[in-house]
Design a protein around this motif. Structure first.
Motif, PDB file in Angstrom:
ATOM      1  N   PHE A 159      -3.102   5.527   5.380  1.00 30.57           N
ATOM      2  CA  PHE A 159      -2.682   4.682   4.253  1.00 30.57           C
ATOM      3  C   PHE A 159      -3.802   4.588   3.227  1.00 30.57           C
ATOM      4  O   PHE A 159      -4.957   4.936   3.492  1.00 30.57           O
ATOM      5  N   LYS A 160      -3.440   4.096   2.039  1.00 31.74           N
ATOM      6  CA  LYS A 160      -4.416   3.892   0.967  1.00 31.74           C
ATOM      7  C   LYS A 160      -3.918   2.793   0.034  1.00 31.74           C
ATOM      8  O   LYS A 160      -2.762   2.354   0.120  1.00 31.74           O
TER       9      LYS A 160
ATOM     10  N   LEU B 179      -0.919  -0.301  11.105  1.00 35.35           N
ATOM     11  CA  LEU B 179      -0.834   1.079  10.621  1.00 35.35           C
ATOM     12  C   LEU B 179      -1.761   1.998  11.414  1.00 35.35           C
ATOM     13  O   LEU B 179      -1.360   3.089  11.820  1.00 35.35           O
ATOM     14  N   ALA B 180      -2.987   1.557  11.649  1.00 31.57           N
ATOM     15  CA  ALA B 180      -3.945   2.370  12.406  1.00 31.57           C
ATOM     16  C   ALA B 180      -3.489   2.566  13.848  1.00 31.57           C
ATOM     17  O   ALA B 180      -3.593   3.672  14.390  1.00 31.57           O
TER      18      ALA B 180
ATOM     19  N   GLY C 164       0.831  -1.197   0.000  1.00 28.64           N
ATOM     20  CA  GLY C 164       0.000   0.000   0.000  1.00 28.64           C
ATOM     21  C   GLY C 164       0.859   1.237   0.000  1.00 28.64           C
ATOM     22  O   GLY C 164       2.084   1.168  -0.184  1.00 28.64           O
TER      23      GLY C 164
ATOM     24  N   GLU D 297      -3.307  -3.475   8.307  1.00 29.21           N
ATOM     25  CA  GLU D 297      -4.117  -2.276   8.504  1.00 29.21           C
ATOM     26  C   GLU D 297      -4.255  -1.927   9.989  1.00 29.21           C
ATOM     27  O   GLU D 297      -4.225  -0.745  10.353  1.00 29.21           O
ATOM     28  N   GLU D 298      -4.368  -2.941  10.834  1.00 30.31           N
ATOM     29  CA  GLU D 298      -4.449  -2.678  12.275  1.00 30.31           C
ATOM     30  C   GLU D 298      -3.144  -2.091  12.804  1.00 30.31           C
ATOM     31  O   GLU D 298      -3.155  -1.190  13.638  1.00 30.31           O
TER      32      GLU D 298
ATOM     33  N   VAL E 260      -4.422  -0.492  -0.431  1.00 30.09           N
ATOM     34  CA  VAL E 260      -3.880  -1.737   0.115  1.00 30.09           C
ATOM     35  C   VAL E 260      -4.286  -2.909  -0.775  1.00 30.09           C
ATOM     36  O   VAL E 260      -5.454  -3.056  -1.133  1.00 30.09           O
TER      37      VAL E 260
ATOM     38  N   GLN F 265      -3.980  -8.898   5.579  1.00 34.01           N
ATOM     39  CA  GLN F 265      -4.377  -7.516   5.301  1.00 34.01           C
ATOM     40  C   GLN F 265      -4.881  -6.840   6.568  1.00 34.01           C
ATOM     41  O   GLN F 265      -4.519  -5.694   6.852  1.00 34.01           O
ATOM     42  N   ILE F 266      -5.691  -7.535   7.329  1.00 33.99           N
ATOM     43  CA  ILE F 266      -6.219  -6.963   8.568  1.00 33.99           C
ATOM     44  C   ILE F 266      -5.091  -6.657   9.546  1.00 33.99           C
ATOM     45  O   ILE F 266      -5.071  -5.590  10.168  1.00 33.99           O
TER      46      ILE F 266
END
Length: 109
Positions: free
Chosen positions: A84-85, A77-78, A5, A74-75, A87, A70-71
């Motif tokens: 982010f974008k 990064l959050a 991403g 993303e977790e 992904v 993926q989860i």
């Protein structure tokens, strides 16, 4: 599993923190781990890559393993506050990767 991403709109402080921590996230030392290995090359490029070692019980479970990776990315990064974008996930079923000469030799033993 490879999750890719882009960082999106990092603040100056976030960019500085990531750049300072850059040597720990070098593309030349990537590895697949259960927790995921994050690699990036900031400030040159806004892209990141996570590499996860995920297992699936069979071929039908491979997409679910990709979603888990993926989860996780993303977790992470959050949790660190990094926007982010774009992904994407690339899933490779190692059972379908052809063996090279050395792998065939090892398998025949």
């Amino acid at each position: 599993m490879t999750v890719r991403g882009s960082f999106d709109g990092l603040s100056a402080e976030q960019m500085a923190a990531l750049v300072a921590d850059g040597p720990a996230h070098d593309f030349m030392n990537t590895q697949y781990t259960a927790d995921g290995y994050l690699a990036y090359d900031l400030p040159g490029r806004p892209f990141f890559t996570f590499r996860f070692a995920e297992e699936a019980p069979d071929a039908e479970g491979v997409p679910e393993a990709g979603l888990r990776a993926q989860i996780k990315a993303e977790e992470w990064l959050a949790a660190h506050g990094y926007p982010f974008k774009n992904v994407t996930v690339q899933v490779v079923d190692m059972a379908e990767v052809p063996l090279g000469k050395r792998g065939r030799r090892e398998a025949s033993r």
